[in-house]
Design an enzyme around this catalytic site. Structure first.
Site, PDB file in Angstrom:
ATOM      1  CG  HIS A  86       3.789 -19.768  24.341  1.00 32.50           C
ATOM      2  ND1 HIS A  86       2.608 -20.392  24.010  1.00 32.50           N
ATOM      3  CD2 HIS A  86       4.031 -20.102  25.625  1.00 32.50           C
ATOM      4  CE1 HIS A  86       2.162 -21.062  25.066  1.00 32.50           C
ATOM      5  NE2 HIS A  86       2.997 -20.905  26.053  1.00 32.50           N
ATOM      6  CG  ASP A 222       1.313 -20.892  20.803  1.00 33.77           C
ATOM      7  OD1 ASP A 222       2.521 -21.094  20.581  1.00 33.77           O
ATOM      8  OD2 ASP A 222       0.897 -20.318  21.821  1.00 33.77           O
ATOM      9  CB  SER A 643       2.436 -24.003  27.239  1.00 34.06           C
ATOM     10  OG  SER A 643       1.543 -22.957  27.329  1.00 34.06           O
TER      11      SER A 643
HETATM   12  N1  ARG Z   1      -1.057 -17.349  27.792  1.00 36.63           N
HETATM   13  C1  ARG Z   1      -0.243 -18.413  27.319  1.00 36.63           C
HETATM   14  C2  ARG Z   1       0.649 -18.940  28.456  1.00 36.63           C
HETATM   15  O1  ARG Z   1       0.407 -18.676  29.578  1.00 36.63           O
HETATM   16  C3  ARG Z   1       0.536 -18.030  26.114  1.00 36.63           C
HETATM   17  C4  ARG Z   1       1.640 -17.051  26.339  1.00 36.63           C
HETATM   18  C5  ARG Z   1       2.429 -16.657  25.134  1.00 36.63           C
HETATM   19  N2  ARG Z   1       1.724 -15.806  24.238  1.00 36.63           N
HETATM   20  C6  ARG Z   1       1.712 -14.450  24.316  1.00 36.63           C
HETATM   21  N3  ARG Z   1       1.001 -13.785  23.457  1.00 36.63           N
HETATM   22  N4  ARG Z   1       2.410 -13.790  25.210  1.00 36.63           N
HETATM   23  O2  ARG Z   1       1.808 -19.189  28.410  1.00 36.63           O
HETATM   24  N1  GLU Z   2       0.279 -20.669  28.083  1.00 37.33           N
HETATM   25  C1  GLU Z   2       0.415 -21.431  29.280  1.00 37.33           C
HETATM   26  C2  GLU Z   2       1.787 -22.100  29.388  1.00 37.33           C
HETATM   27  O1  GLU Z   2       2.759 -21.588  28.909  1.00 37.33           O
HETATM   28  C3  GLU Z   2      -0.685 -22.408  29.352  1.00 37.33           C
HETATM   29  C4  GLU Z   2      -1.891 -21.676  29.616  1.00 37.33           C
HETATM   30  C5  GLU Z   2      -2.318 -21.818  31.039  1.00 37.33           C
HETATM   31  O2  GLU Z   2      -1.774 -21.152  31.926  1.00 37.33           O
HETATM   32  O3  GLU Z   2      -3.235 -22.618  31.221  1.00 37.33           O
HETATM   33  O4  GLU Z   2       1.944 -23.101  30.033  1.00 37.33           O
END
Ligand code: ARG
Ligand code: GLU
Length: 708
Positions: A86, A222, A643
């Protein structure tokens, strides 16, 4: 029994760390002072200067800021870099089309010639950190107003920067910590030639999609792979075919020895921001006002995108990145509300504040801070509401945001600086290309029609702009007529208009541009200035409050809120129990991917090749108990920006890539729940397994140091 006895002895002698379990994102420079003993007691086998040192190559040298908001790490002496899928998503998407659909099919460069350049991408290394508090606060006096104070600080920062910037290619950044009680300087080096090396299909890299996002159990691979290039002297250079792979000072060895519950793990990366010390009123504002408002608007925006994406593949590709971006925060906000309510964070803050008020009443420097902050929140609420709706309901309309980008150009066209004007035209031409590539007018129009009324319904009347031709409450024909007469929906015409000053003047009269201007006027004149000054007041009060909190709780080391500077978090591998009678294991396996498989659901459509490998059990050295590990969870305190961060073992070997947090503990930016807050990590063995068995890109593995 023995365990209990030891725990008792530790308790008795007061050895138990009174800090809440594993809370904190720590400054690498201060690990030696604040954390190393605790870390080693919990299992860490290295010393503080193995993490951060200016005298020898250390782990920090293998970490980069990836792009603008992620972390990445080097894993070979040829500049090979790992980050999340991502995080590389924007780049993968930009290289994708119906013919070369790398989002769907994945991409693997089978040699260096096939690696794809990314003009908009850079990675940033950290060279060193310095405490510059004394220099930054030089000449600042207690009796100064906030404005006077800020002026001196800016002056001082400018001087320090000038003094340190002499060295070529280096960027200096100075940031406040603990609300400006302390300042640190960061010296960075940026590399601009970063090429895409590999990415799994989204059905692996984004497996589970937004359905599983922020959730545990998780089965997402990921990751994406890039390579940094440098000039022949290993220095940063713009993209050139003559550039060579960058030789890092340090890269991370990878361990596939496996892990157990309770194992020490830690994370080295760039957490973006936390709000750990905000007052009860701020918590209330977030959980009862801001998050519900923003969720409400995004509900509509996301629904509309989804409806179009489901029925058309071209649209799906165009809107994939936009959709993922919009739903990510939307879901986190929802989780935060639930978590803050469950933890009673608001009530706990009230208790702490009562204690603080009591402690502060004997000391002028700290007296009355909490009530003063309460006043600020009381006043600021309607401005924050207005500014949230401005952002979410107006500026999130693509055509409006697009029109706003021409602001600078229109101003410039009134002056005689033709060189600047031409430069801006060139910049805009580039920007336009990527805008039109992924723009679908029908979606945008539907969103505009749905969102605009939300602003008027929810925002204080005094922030309503005067719009031309709007029959009250009749937004639909109004929006439709804008789309009919605007030039911005037409790429050729817009480009043509940029060629002359007359053309640019015409843009200034475009209905969408004028629409944007009338909103922006209200925002700039009525909302932003008050918001900003109240915010400044809050920062001022928080600075004293933070200092007071640290004094009052002398036995506790409080970590500074994250601010997108490099931090160390540490904890242990651990499952958790989200609800009565439910116990989560700490890891997931390939079996779970196959269980979720459903070709009819986009998020769960497992690639045939992966199913074949599963059937044949061709797992090689990545096999554990007849399957392959996919993700694991641990108690490391992380947030957005982490991330792609390396999750490391006690010896500093890479064991996974951080990519998420678990839903039940997601309010950890404001309060961490030791029982439920978990960072979600892609097990490095799944990454290697996909590169090896799925992609057949063994040449990449040969570059890495893998400890079996
Ligand atoms: N929650 C994760 C972050 O904050 C992954 C985001 C990307 N993945 C998604 N399914 N949108 O960035
Ligand atoms: N998916 C998040 C990012 O893009 C990390 C997850 C979080 O917020 O801890 O940094």
């Amino acid at each position: 029994m023995k365990k209990i006895a030891i725990a008792f002895i530790l308790l008795f002698f007061g050895f138990v760390n009174l800090n809440k379990a594993d809370e904190g994102m720590w400054i690498p420079l201060l690990i030696e002072k604040f954390n190393i003993q605790d870390m080693q007691a919990k299992g860490f086998k290295l010393s503080a200067d193995d993490i951060y040192s200016i005298n020898k190559a250390c782990l920090m040298d293998a970490i980069v800021i990836f792009g603008r908001g992620c972390t990445g790490e080097l894993v070979s002496d040829k500049g090979l870099l790992l980050t999340n899928h991502h995080c590389g998503y924007g780049e993968i998407q930009k290289h994708s089309s119906i013919e070369n659909d790398y989002l769907t099919d994945g991409f693997w460069a089978m040699n260096q010639q096939e690696e794809l350049p990314n003009p908009d991408l850079k990675v940033t290394f950290l060279n060193r950190i310095e405490d510059v508090t004394d220099q930054v606060l030089k000449g600042v006096k207690k009796e100064f107003s906030e404005k006077e104070r800020q002026e001196i600080i800016s002056e001082n920062i400018k001087t320090i920067k000038e003094e340190s910037e002499g060295e070529t290619d280096l960027k200096v950044s100075i940031k406040p910590f603990y609300y400006g009680n302390q300042y640190f300087l960061f010296i960075y080096k940026e590399y601009k030639d970063v090429r895409l090396v590999g990415a799994p299909p989204s059905a692996i890299g984004k497996f589970g999609g937004d359905t599983d996002n922020w959730m545990w159990p998780r089965h997402t691979g990921d990751f994406s792979i890039f390579r940094i290039y440098a000039d022949k002297d290993n220095n940063p250079a713009e993209y050139s075919a003559d550039n060579v792979p960058y030789k890092p000072k340090k890269f991370l060895p990878i361990s596939i020895k496996g892990l157990n519950e309770g194992d020490f793990t830690w994370v080295l990366g760039y957490p973006g921001g936390t709000s750990y010390y905000i007052t009860s009123d701020a918590i209330k504002l977030i959980k009862d006002v801001r998050n519900p408002n923003r969720i409400k608007v995004r509900d509509k925006r996301i629904d509309i995108m989804n409806a179009y994406m489901q029925v058309n593949d071209t649209v799906r590709i165009k809107y994939a990145s936009k959709n993922a971006g919009a739903s990510n925060s939307w879901k986190r906000w929802k989780g935060e509300i639930i978590g803050l309510n469950r933890l009673n964070t608001y009530e706990k803050k009230l208790e702490l504040e009562a204690q603080f008020n009591d402690w502060a009443s004997k000391n002028d420097e700290y007296n009355n801070l909490v009530p003063e902050l309460a006043k600020v929140y009381n006043e600021i609420e309607k401005y924050i509401v207005a500014s949230d709706f401005y952002r979410e309901a107006v500026m999130s309309v693509e055509i409006v945001r697009f029109a706003s980008r021409f602001d600078g150009l229109i101003k410039m066209s009134e002056s005689d600086d033709d060189e600047a004007l031409n430069g801006e035209v060139e910049r805009l031409n580039k920007m336009m290309k990527s805008f039109y590539k992924d723009y679908v007018q029908a979606i945008d129009k539907d969103i505009f029609i749905e969102l605009l009324p939300m602003y008027f319904l929810n925002v204080d009347q005094k922030f309503h702009p005067e719009l031309e031709d709007v029959a009250v409450q009749n937004y639909k024909p109004y929006v439709e007529s804008m789309y009919k007469s605007t030039v911005f929906t037409n790429q050729e015409k817009t480009q043509k208009l940029l060629e002359s000053k007359e053309g640019i003047k015409e843009l200034a009269n475009d209905p969408v541009y004028k629409f944007y201007k009338s909103f922006n006027k209200v925002y700039k004149e009525e909302i932003f200035p008050v918001n900003d000054s109240l915010n400044g007041r809050a920062q001022y009060l928080y600075r004293a409050y933070m200092k007071g909190l640290m004094k009052m709780q002398k036995d506790k080391v409080l970590f500074p809120d994250a601010n997108f500077t490099m931090r160390v978090s540490y904890g242990k591998v651990a499952g958790f129990s989200p609800k009565d009678a439910i116990d989560y294991k700490f890891y997931t396996t390939l079996d779970g991917v196959i269980e979720k498989d459903n070709p009819k659901i986009y998020d769960y459509d497992v690639p045939d090749k992966l199913k074949e490998i599963y059937k044949e059990k061709d797992f090689g050295r990545y096999e554990v108990n007849g399957t392959v590990p996919i993700c694991f969870i641990a108690t490391n305190h992380t947030t957005g920006g982490n991330s792609g961060s390396p999750v490391l073992d006690a010896d500093g070997n890479l064991i996974g890539l951080n990519f998420d947090r678990a839903w039940d503990g997601i309010m950890s930016d404001m309060e961490l729940d030791p029982e439920r807050s978990r960072n979600v990590t892609l097990d490095i063995r799944y990454l290697l397994f996909i590169v090896d068995k799925f992609a057949g890109a063994r040449h990449l593995l040969n570059e890495m140091t893998i400890i079996e």
